[in-house]
Design a protein around this motif. Structure first.
Motif, PDB file in Angstrom:
ATOM      1  N   SER A  23       0.813  -1.219   0.000  1.00 23.81           N
ATOM      2  CA  SER A  23       0.000   0.000   0.000  1.00 23.81           C
ATOM      3  C   SER A  23       0.847   1.270   0.000  1.00 23.81           C
ATOM      4  CB  SER A  23      -0.972   0.003   1.188  1.00 23.81           C
ATOM      5  OG  SER A  23      -0.253  -0.082   2.396  1.00 23.81           O
ATOM      6  N   SER A  24       2.142   1.140   0.281  1.00 26.82           N
ATOM      7  CA  SER A  24       2.991   2.350   0.298  1.00 26.82           C
ATOM      8  C   SER A  24       4.443   1.980   0.025  1.00 26.82           C
ATOM      9  CB  SER A  24       2.885   3.044   1.658  1.00 26.82           C
ATOM     10  OG  SER A  24       3.510   2.240   2.647  1.00 26.82           O
ATOM     11  N   GLY A  25       5.255   3.007  -0.122  1.00 29.30           N
ATOM     12  CA  GLY A  25       6.711   2.860  -0.183  1.00 29.30           C
ATOM     13  C   GLY A  25       7.221   1.955  -1.285  1.00 29.30           C
ATOM     14  N   ILE A  26       8.195   1.123  -0.936  1.00 31.91           N
ATOM     15  CA  ILE A  26       8.824   0.248  -1.916  1.00 31.91           C
ATOM     16  C   ILE A  26       7.802  -0.761  -2.457  1.00 31.91           C
ATOM     17  CG2 ILE A  26      10.527  -1.627  -2.160  1.00 31.91           C
ATOM     18  CD1 ILE A  26      12.378  -0.082  -0.255  1.00 31.91           C
ATOM     19  N   GLY A  27       6.932  -1.270  -1.599  1.00 29.28           N
ATOM     20  CA  GLY A  27       5.934  -2.251  -2.035  1.00 29.28           C
ATOM     21  C   GLY A  27       5.015  -1.678  -3.097  1.00 29.28           C
ATOM     22  N   ARG A  28       4.600  -0.445  -2.885  1.00 25.52           N
ATOM     23  CA  ARG A  28       3.730   0.221  -3.861  1.00 25.52           C
ATOM     24  C   ARG A  28       4.432   0.329  -5.215  1.00 25.52           C
ATOM     25  NH1 ARG A  28       2.215   4.777  -6.442  1.00 25.52           N
ATOM     26  NH2 ARG A  28      -0.011   5.220  -6.296  1.00 25.52           N
ATOM     27  N   ALA A  39       4.590  -3.030  -6.882  1.00 30.70           N
ATOM     28  CA  ALA A  39       3.272  -3.420  -7.407  1.00 30.70           C
ATOM     29  C   ALA A  39       2.984  -2.684  -8.718  1.00 30.70           C
ATOM     30  CB  ALA A  39       2.187  -3.126  -6.368  1.00 30.70           C
ATOM     31  N   MET A  40       3.266  -1.393  -8.748  1.00 26.94           N
ATOM     32  CA  MET A  40       3.040  -0.600  -9.969  1.00 26.94           C
ATOM     33  C   MET A  40       3.915  -1.118 -11.123  1.00 26.94           C
ATOM     34  SD  MET A  40       0.782   1.820  -9.319  1.00 26.94           S
ATOM     35  CE  MET A  40       1.051   2.699 -10.861  1.00 26.94           C
ATOM     36  N   ALA A  41       5.180  -1.369 -10.818  1.00 24.02           N
ATOM     37  CA  ALA A  41       6.114  -1.824 -11.857  1.00 24.02           C
ATOM     38  C   ALA A  41       5.684  -3.196 -12.398  1.00 24.02           C
ATOM     39  CB  ALA A  41       7.537  -1.883 -11.301  1.00 24.02           C
ATOM     40  N   LYS A  75      13.952   6.667  -0.331  1.00 23.99           N
ATOM     41  CA  LYS A  75      13.054   7.660   0.283  1.00 23.99           C
ATOM     42  C   LYS A  75      11.661   7.105   0.487  1.00 23.99           C
ATOM     43  CE  LYS A  75      14.988  12.109  -0.726  1.00 23.99           C
ATOM     44  NZ  LYS A  75      14.985  13.410  -1.344  1.00 23.99           N
ATOM     45  N   THR A  76      11.350   6.653   1.704  1.00 22.26           N
ATOM     46  CA  THR A  76       9.989   6.230   2.037  1.00 22.26           C
ATOM     47  C   THR A  76       9.704   6.675   3.467  1.00 22.26           C
ATOM     48  OG1 THR A  76      10.518   4.073   3.017  1.00 22.26           O
ATOM     49  CG2 THR A  76      10.245   4.130   0.618  1.00 22.26           C
ATOM     50  N   ARG A  77       8.512   6.318   3.936  1.00 22.67           N
ATOM     51  CA  ARG A  77       8.100   6.722   5.273  1.00 22.67           C
ATOM     52  C   ARG A  77       8.975   6.103   6.363  1.00 22.67           C
ATOM     53  NH1 ARG A  77       2.108   5.082   5.705  1.00 22.67           N
ATOM     54  NH2 ARG A  77       3.203   3.140   6.082  1.00 22.67           N
ATOM     55  N   ILE A  78       9.471   4.891   6.112  1.00 21.94           N
ATOM     56  CA  ILE A  78      10.180   4.147   7.156  1.00 21.94           C
ATOM     57  C   ILE A  78      11.432   4.888   7.638  1.00 21.94           C
ATOM     58  CG2 ILE A  78      11.816   2.650   5.898  1.00 21.94           C
ATOM     59  CD1 ILE A  78      10.684   0.250   7.453  1.00 21.94           C
ATOM     60  N   ASN A  79      12.063   5.656   6.728  1.00 21.52           N
ATOM     61  CA  ASN A  79      13.307   6.334   7.108  1.00 21.52           C
ATOM     62  C   ASN A  79      13.223   7.851   6.917  1.00 21.52           C
ATOM     63  OD1 ASN A  79      13.249   6.425   4.375  1.00 21.52           O
ATOM     64  ND2 ASN A  79      15.247   5.511   4.029  1.00 21.52           N
ATOM     65  N   ARG A  80      11.998   8.363   7.005  1.00 18.68           N
ATOM     66  CA  ARG A  80      11.768   9.790   6.756  1.00 18.68           C
ATOM     67  C   ARG A  80      12.749  10.695   7.519  1.00 18.68           C
ATOM     68  NH1 ARG A  80       7.516  12.650   4.804  1.00 18.68           N
ATOM     69  NH2 ARG A  80       6.145  10.843   4.799  1.00 18.68           N
ATOM     70  N   ILE A 137      13.847   0.247  -6.996  1.00 26.20           N
ATOM     71  CA  ILE A 137      13.658  -1.138  -6.541  1.00 26.20           C
ATOM     72  C   ILE A 137      12.614  -1.845  -7.412  1.00 26.20           C
ATOM     73  CG2 ILE A 137      13.145  -2.598  -4.532  1.00 26.20           C
ATOM     74  CD1 ILE A 137      15.670  -0.756  -4.289  1.00 26.20           C
ATOM     75  N   GLY A 138      11.569  -1.108  -7.816  1.00 28.91           N
ATOM     76  CA  GLY A 138      10.541  -1.696  -8.686  1.00 28.91           C
ATOM     77  C   GLY A 138      11.145  -2.294  -9.957  1.00 28.91           C
ATOM     78  N   LYS A 139      12.094  -1.563 -10.549  1.00 31.85           N
ATOM     79  CA  LYS A 139      12.713  -2.030 -11.804  1.00 31.85           C
ATOM     80  C   LYS A 139      13.497  -3.316 -11.590  1.00 31.85           C
ATOM     81  CE  LYS A 139      13.236   2.637 -13.445  1.00 31.85           C
ATOM     82  NZ  LYS A 139      14.108   3.789 -13.313  1.00 31.85           N
ATOM     83  N   VAL A 140      14.232  -3.373 -10.484  1.00 28.44           N
ATOM     84  CA  VAL A 140      15.025  -4.578 -10.207  1.00 28.44           C
ATOM     85  C   VAL A 140      14.086  -5.767  -9.971  1.00 28.44           C
ATOM     86  CG1 VAL A 140      16.795  -5.619  -8.734  1.00 28.44           C
ATOM     87  CG2 VAL A 140      16.853  -3.165  -9.184  1.00 28.44           C
TER      88      VAL A 140
END
Ligand code: BGC
Length: 269
Positions: free
Chosen positions: A18-23, A26-28, A201-206, A233-236
């Motif tokens: 739902s957010s961050g790297i996972g999002r 999912a989009m990629a 850059k995500t919420r986890i390490n803001r 990360i999505g591309k990898v």
């Protein structure tokens, strides 16, 4: 067709999407042609937004709720996905949390929560995926492999991290979980790998990038000179899930701008 949609007709489950790297993953995956199961635990609205965005760009997606640390919920999630999309070809074990504390103050709850989600959750989801891959076997029109499992690990599967021992221990655990599963399942044509992000850059390490001072501090650890973007990360992940990487199993690909190059030694030692 397969060239720009390398995951066409495959089903991908992305946990914590739902957010961050996972999002971004999912989009990629959606853009690469996969039908995407967007897992979330509490951010229902955000998960449905990801589903909506994937559909907007012409893809297929569903949202599916489960706490990955709960065996019953993981099983139910797989059932839901298989009912909708018939099978699963790709699992991205992304769901993860940090509960930071200096070591002597760390509570058992902080320790346990991180191990439960980051490590036990990854185990439970991988086990269910592997069962489905083995049960179905290789479908050559879709992929050379019977299935692909990708763990989202961290540079902290190898870099010790004071103040975050629960998190570092969970990622160190993921490293040998990934390699041991890879060893066990390679004969069944299942590929198992990790991506080890650096600072993305995500919420986890803001706190590590939100002010110019913090970002400048962080950049001292990143030789390549920029903080990562979730799309990096999505591309990898798409590549690692596709047949382009068919001979790769049991490996962590670090996407970290050189964080693992011990930048302190560039001028010292
Ligand atoms: C952590 C981030 C951190 C990065 C680099 C990641 O695994 O979740 O908080 O910025 O590693 O240290």
């Amino acid at each position: 067709m397969k060239n720009n949609k390398p995951l066409i007709d495959q089903v991908a489950l992305v946990t914590g999407a739902s957010s961050g790297i996972g999002r971004a993953i999912a989009m990629a995956m959606g853009n690469a042609g996969a039908k995407v199961a967007v897992n979330y635990v509490s951010s229902e609205e955000a998960a449905y937004r990801v589903v909506h965005d994937i559909k907007l760009s012409g893809g297929k997606a569903m949202a599916v709720r489960a706490d990955v640390s709960r065996e019953d919920q993981v099983r139910a999630m797989y059932e839901e996905i298989v009912n909708e999309y018939e099978t699963i070809d790709i699992l991205v074990n992304n769901a993860g949390v940090q509960k930071d504390s200096n070591f002597t103050d760390m509570t058992l709850e902080q320790w346990q929560r991180v191990i439960d989600i980051n490590l036990t959750g990854a185990f439970l989801c991988a086990r269910e995926a592997a069962r489905e891959f083995i049960h179905r076997g290789v479908v050559p029109e879709r992929s050379k492999a019977a299935g692909k499992i990708i763990f989202i690990s961290s540079v902290h599967e190898v870099i010790p991290w004071a103040g975050h021992v629960n998190y570092a221990a969970s990622k160190g655990g993921i490293m040998l979980l990934m390699k041991s599963i890879a060893q066990e399942l390679a004969p069944q044509k299942i590929r198992v790998n990790s991506i080890g992000p650096g600072a993305i850059k995500t919420r986890i390490n803001r706190a590590a990038w939100e002010t110019p001072e913090a970002e400048a501090d962080l950049l001292r650890l990143i030789p390549y000179g920029r903080v990562g973007d979730p799309d990096d990360i999505g591309k990898v992940a798409v590549w690692l899930a596709s047949d382009e990487s068919d001979y790769i199993t049991g490996t962590t690909i670090f996407a970290d701008g050189g964080m693992l190059l011990y930048p302190g030694f560039a001028t010292g030692g």
